[in-house]
Design a protein around this motif. Structure first.
Motif, mmCIF file in Angstrom:
data_model
loop_
_atom_site.group_PDB
_atom_site.id
_atom_site.type_symbol
_atom_site.label_atom_id
_atom_site.label_comp_id
_atom_site.label_asym_id
_atom_site.label_seq_id
_atom_site.Cartn_x
_atom_site.Cartn_y
_atom_site.Cartn_z
ATOM 1 N N HIS A 473 0.867 -1.177 0.000
ATOM 2 C CA HIS A 473 0.000 0.000 0.000
ATOM 3 C C HIS A 473 0.903 1.225 0.000
ATOM 4 C CE1 HIS A 473 -4.040 1.752 1.688
ATOM 5 N NE2 HIS A 473 -3.576 2.434 0.667
ATOM 6 N N ILE A 474 0.934 1.935 -1.122
ATOM 7 C CA ILE A 474 1.761 3.134 -1.236
ATOM 8 C C ILE A 474 0.917 4.345 -0.860
ATOM 9 C CG2 ILE A 474 3.141 4.578 -2.771
ATOM 10 C CD1 ILE A 474 3.665 2.124 -4.492
ATOM 11 N N VAL A 475 1.408 5.129 0.095
ATOM 12 C CA VAL A 475 0.692 6.308 0.570
ATOM 13 C C VAL A 475 1.512 7.554 0.246
ATOM 14 C CG1 VAL A 475 -0.240 7.518 2.576
ATOM 15 C CG2 VAL A 475 -0.455 5.029 2.410
ATOM 16 N N GLN A 476 0.963 8.400 -0.614
ATOM 17 C CA GLN A 476 1.574 9.705 -0.896
ATOM 18 C C GLN A 476 0.946 10.718 0.038
ATOM 19 O OE1 GLN A 476 1.484 10.912 -5.021
ATOM 20 N NE2 GLN A 476 1.885 13.063 -4.543
ATOM 21 N N THR A 477 1.759 11.381 0.850
ATOM 22 C CA THR A 477 1.207 12.227 1.912
ATOM 23 C C THR A 477 0.690 13.567 1.398
ATOM 24 O OG1 THR A 477 3.400 13.142 2.413
ATOM 25 C CG2 THR A 477 2.688 11.183 3.650
ATOM 26 N N ASN A 478 1.268 14.085 0.305
ATOM 27 C CA ASN A 478 0.865 15.396 -0.210
ATOM 28 C C ASN A 478 0.683 15.294 -1.720
ATOM 29 O OD1 ASN A 478 0.446 18.052 -0.919
ATOM 30 N ND2 ASN A 478 2.347 18.848 -0.020
ATOM 31 N N MET A 479 -0.559 15.317 -2.158
ATOM 32 C CA MET A 479 -0.843 15.139 -3.584
ATOM 33 C C MET A 479 -0.470 16.360 -4.406
ATOM 34 S SD MET A 479 -1.792 12.072 -3.704
ATOM 35 C CE MET A 479 -2.131 12.068 -5.455
ATOM 36 N N GLU A 480 -0.193 17.473 -3.761
ATOM 37 C CA GLU A 480 0.191 18.698 -4.488
ATOM 38 C C GLU A 480 1.696 18.772 -4.715
ATOM 39 O OE1 GLU A 480 -2.236 20.456 -5.617
ATOM 40 O OE2 GLU A 480 -3.706 19.257 -4.505
ATOM 41 N N ASP A 481 2.447 17.877 -4.101
ATOM 42 C CA ASP A 481 3.903 17.898 -4.198
ATOM 43 C C ASP A 481 4.328 17.112 -5.437
ATOM 44 O OD1 ASP A 481 6.682 17.210 -3.881
ATOM 45 O OD2 ASP A 481 6.520 17.792 -1.778
ATOM 46 N N GLU A 482 4.901 17.795 -6.407
ATOM 47 C CA GLU A 482 5.264 17.171 -7.681
ATOM 48 C C GLU A 482 6.371 16.132 -7.506
ATOM 49 O OE1 GLU A 482 6.172 20.130 -10.554
ATOM 50 O OE2 GLU A 482 4.129 20.954 -10.602
ATOM 51 N N GLU A 483 7.306 16.388 -6.597
ATOM 52 C CA GLU A 483 8.382 15.424 -6.367
ATOM 53 C C GLU A 483 7.822 14.135 -5.758
ATOM 54 O OE1 GLU A 483 11.155 17.748 -4.031
ATOM 55 O OE2 GLU A 483 12.493 17.919 -5.783
ATOM 56 N N GLN A 484 6.872 14.295 -4.841
ATOM 57 C CA GLN A 484 6.240 13.112 -4.260
ATOM 58 C C GLN A 484 5.478 12.323 -5.327
ATOM 59 O OE1 GLN A 484 3.898 13.436 -0.713
ATOM 60 N NE2 GLN A 484 5.348 14.816 0.337
ATOM 61 N N GLU A 509 -6.610 13.652 0.549
ATOM 62 C CA GLU A 509 -6.944 13.551 1.974
ATOM 63 C C GLU A 509 -5.714 13.896 2.804
ATOM 64 O OE1 GLU A 509 -9.699 13.055 3.493
ATOM 65 O OE2 GLU A 509 -11.056 11.959 2.163
ATOM 66 N N ARG A 510 -5.953 14.237 4.071
ATOM 67 C CA ARG A 510 -4.841 14.494 4.983
ATOM 68 C C ARG A 510 -4.053 13.201 5.196
ATOM 69 N NH1 ARG A 510 -9.073 16.024 7.945
ATOM 70 N NH2 ARG A 510 -8.460 14.593 9.620
ATOM 71 N N SER A 511 -2.770 13.356 5.480
ATOM 72 C CA SER A 511 -1.924 12.174 5.658
ATOM 73 C C SER A 511 -2.415 11.309 6.817
ATOM 74 C CB SER A 511 -0.469 12.587 5.880
ATOM 75 O OG SER A 511 -0.359 13.430 7.023
ATOM 76 N N GLY A 512 -2.926 11.943 7.896
ATOM 77 C CA GLY A 512 -3.426 11.171 9.033
ATOM 78 C C GLY A 512 -4.586 10.279 8.644
ATOM 79 N N VAL A 513 -5.475 10.774 7.800
ATOM 80 C CA VAL A 513 -6.610 9.966 7.321
ATOM 81 C C VAL A 513 -6.096 8.795 6.480
ATOM 82 C CG1 VAL A 513 -8.650 9.972 5.826
ATOM 83 C CG2 VAL A 513 -8.231 11.890 7.394
ATOM 84 N N LYS A 514 -5.117 9.074 5.638
ATOM 85 C CA LYS A 514 -4.573 8.016 4.781
ATOM 86 C C LYS A 514 -3.908 6.910 5.603
ATOM 87 C CE LYS A 514 -3.817 10.680 0.549
ATOM 88 N NZ LYS A 514 -2.896 10.930 -0.574
ATOM 89 N N PHE A 515 -3.127 7.307 6.602
ATOM 90 C CA PHE A 515 -2.456 6.315 7.447
ATOM 91 C C PHE A 515 -3.480 5.480 8.218
ATOM 92 C CE2 PHE A 515 1.374 9.380 7.729
ATOM 93 C CZ PHE A 515 1.897 8.847 6.573
ATOM 94 N N VAL A 529 5.481 7.763 0.843
ATOM 95 C CA VAL A 529 6.244 8.755 0.092
ATOM 96 C C VAL A 529 5.924 10.117 0.717
ATOM 97 C CG1 VAL A 529 6.675 9.812 -2.149
ATOM 98 C CG2 VAL A 529 6.112 7.362 -1.991
ATOM 99 N N GLY A 530 6.926 10.685 1.421
ATOM 100 C CA GLY A 530 6.660 11.893 2.188
ATOM 101 C C GLY A 530 7.693 12.978 2.002
#
Length: 568
Positions: A473-484, A509-515, A529-530
């Protein structure tokens, strides 16, 4: 696969009406939704798990030569006529078509498949043959309980083997036992094998598989000093005589107008229940019998049927009690019993002296009753349910009673159905012989629930690797971050090329919700990926052990291969 494209409706709170642990976990993680009481919809994640479970079962069954079939769900009611003694007909869903023909929704196929074999196979040369199916079955229980552990609609694997000889049946029975053991191991579920009740014929061998659970609707008896294990109904114990040496006293009548049963009378007289005799009237193949046990114990009707080799055993009602004894059931006793009624007593009754029992007269009891002196016993036998602390039948340790869930069973049906359906083959001597049959059952939806209950923590489910909905399960913490985003896409591609099944949380979603959702869903590995995406670094978390490690993208495949092998 992108999480935004899947239906995974996770829940923060436990629904008020979800009491069972498996139901709470599967609802919160978005695997299932309840349609009505005892009926559930399996959503995408659950469907992926079920497909993997099916594949394991199919693979292990094919190893022993079992061939998959598909039987209809809609069955003519007439097909249940030959299986009514198995106890399925009273729990069937009955319906009619527009012409008035009666049908049931499939739950039992022994008769149908036996009939099919009888029509298609006539020679021993085409045996042995073993068939299995995985299908949705239906049980019209008064109420469903414990989530997927007991529901109106459930998924079952039922297998059948057919043989010309008993030796061939025994060989296949052992093969299925090994197949079941391999399946349970691969599913990551812990079970105990125990002697069982065949529910077909009291002389028929049965073996059950139980997963210990406080939500269970079965009770198993386990020896503290040996490997003895049995379903409560089939369990026996060693008889340890504790003969009373009290001098016999004269029988004395006691009348209590306000005491409606033996327990109340014993309390009023300060006589312990262990010193009272409970009498129960039965009709065994239409013949009246009186069964005696100590009043602190329970009658085991399965043992009575087996001891008498009776086809039918029915507990008498008040009308029948009046017909044979001219008294209500509550006041039955063994003294002055009608000649046509034989008396069968549990072994422990013979140790009693000066006992209390019913007087076969309303509101009346007898004190100081002594077996064999004051009433004859036609036979003593083990006729009671075992109790906690009884001596194990092998005299090694004592019995412990534990609750559990039956997740599988197998039965040496023998010729039970073939004799009723006239299913026979020609043997090597040209003689017609009835076909020997074996039955092998796995409760797949029950197994799903049990796996979840056994493999979970406060955060959510911890799926065993072979049946997890996704490996990673890959979790990207910030969907607005192009490097992420770039690193997430690269990691996903790498993992897919390495042969992993990958779920990518691409939601806004917020990273806390995703985790929190990742923990609920319970894939074996979470890759985050953070903030260090600009360095090409990701964080790995192993759900089962909670261990975490940070690695560079280039080291990810080799690191996972090493660590997953170590965890496995």
């Amino acid at each position: 696969m992108k999480q935004s494209k899947l239906l995974i409706p996770t829940m923060r709170e436990i629904p008020n009406d979800a009491e069972a642990k498996n139901l709470q976990l599967l609802l919160r993680a978005g695997f299932i939704r309840q349609v009505s009481g005892g009926v559930y919809a399996y959503l995408p994640l659950a469907t992926r798990v079920l497909k993997k479970m099916y594949a394991i079962i199919e693979e292990e069954f094919e190893k022993i030569g079992s061939v998959e079939i598909k039987m209809p769900t809609l069955l003519p009611s007439s097909l249940l006529e030959n299986t009514s003694e198995v106890g399925y007909d009273d729990k069937a869903y009955n319906l009619k078509n527009r012409t008035g023909k009666e049908f049931v929704l499939g739950s039992a196929y022994e008769g149908l498949i036996s009939e099919l074999i009888g029509d298609e196979i006539s020679s021993y040369k085409r045996l042995p043959l073993t068939l299995f199916q995985i299908a949705t079955k239906y049980r019209n229980d008064k109420r469903s309980r414990f989530g997927l552990l007991r529901s109106h609609e459930f998924i079952l694997s039922d297998a059948y083997s057919f043989h010309a000889t008993e030796e061939s049946l025994n060989e296949m029975y052992r093969a299925y036992q090994k197949a079941f053991e391999h399946i349970f191991e691969r599913l990551g579920v812990k079970v105990k094998g125990l002697l069982g009740d065949s529910q077909i014929d009291e002389q028929t061998d049965a073996f059950e598989y139980m997963a210990l659970s406080e939500s269970g609707d079965k009770i198993g008896a386990f020896s503290t000093g040996s490997n003895y294990a049995s379903d409560l109904q089939a369990a026996t114990s060693a008889f340890v005589s504790k003969k009373s040496h009290e001098p016999n006293k004269e029988i004395e009548e006691v009348t209590f107008a306000e005491k409606e049963n033996l327990e109340e009378a014993s309390q009023a007289l300060s006589i312990p229940l262990q010193k009272t005799i409970k009498a129960q009237l039965y009709l065994a193949d239409d013949t009246p019998i009186l069964v005696l046990v100590r009043a602190d114990q329970k009658i085991n009707e399965l043992k009575i049927k087996k001891h008498l080799e009776a086809a039918q055993l029915i507990a008498a009602d008040e009308t029948q009690s009046q017909a044979y004894f001219q008294t209500p059931l509550s006041y039955l006793g063994p003294v002055d019993v009608p000649d046509e009624c034989k008396i069968y007593a549990d072994l422990q009754v013979q140790d009693l002296a000066n006992a209390l029992t019913g007087a076969n007269k309303e509101d009346t009891y007898l004190k100081n009753v002594n077996p064999d002196k004051d009433f004859p016993v036609d036979q003593y036998a083990d006729l009671r349910l075992v109790q906690e602390g009884d001596t194990s039948p092998d005299n090694l340790g004592t019995l412990e009673l534990k609750k559990g869930v039956e997740v599988g069973r197998m039965i040496k049906v023998g010729t039970y159905f073939s004799e009723r359906l006239k299913t026979a083959v020609l043997d090597e001597n040209g003689q017609h012989v009835p076909v020997q049959m074996g039955y092998y059952e796995l409760g797949i939806s029950r197994l799903l629930a049990t796996i979840v209950e056994q493999n979970s923590d406060e955060e959510g489910i911890n799926w065993p690797a072979e049946i997890a909905p996704f490996d990673l399960h890959i979790v990207q913490t910030n969907m607005e971050d192009e490097e992420q985003t770039a690193l997430t896409n690269s990691v996903e591609e790498m993992m897919l090329e390495a042969g992993y099944q990958v779920l990518v949380d691409d939601r806004q979603e917020r990273s806390g919700v995703k985790f929190a959702d990742a923990d609920l869903i319970g894939c074996p590995v979470r890759i985050t990926v953070g903030n260090k995406a600009n360095e090409g670094a990701v964080s790995i978390k192993f759900k089962q052990t909670q261990a975490k490690i940070e690695v560079k993208k280039e080291e990810l495949v080799s690191t996972l291969a090493i660590l997953l092998n170590s965890e496995g």
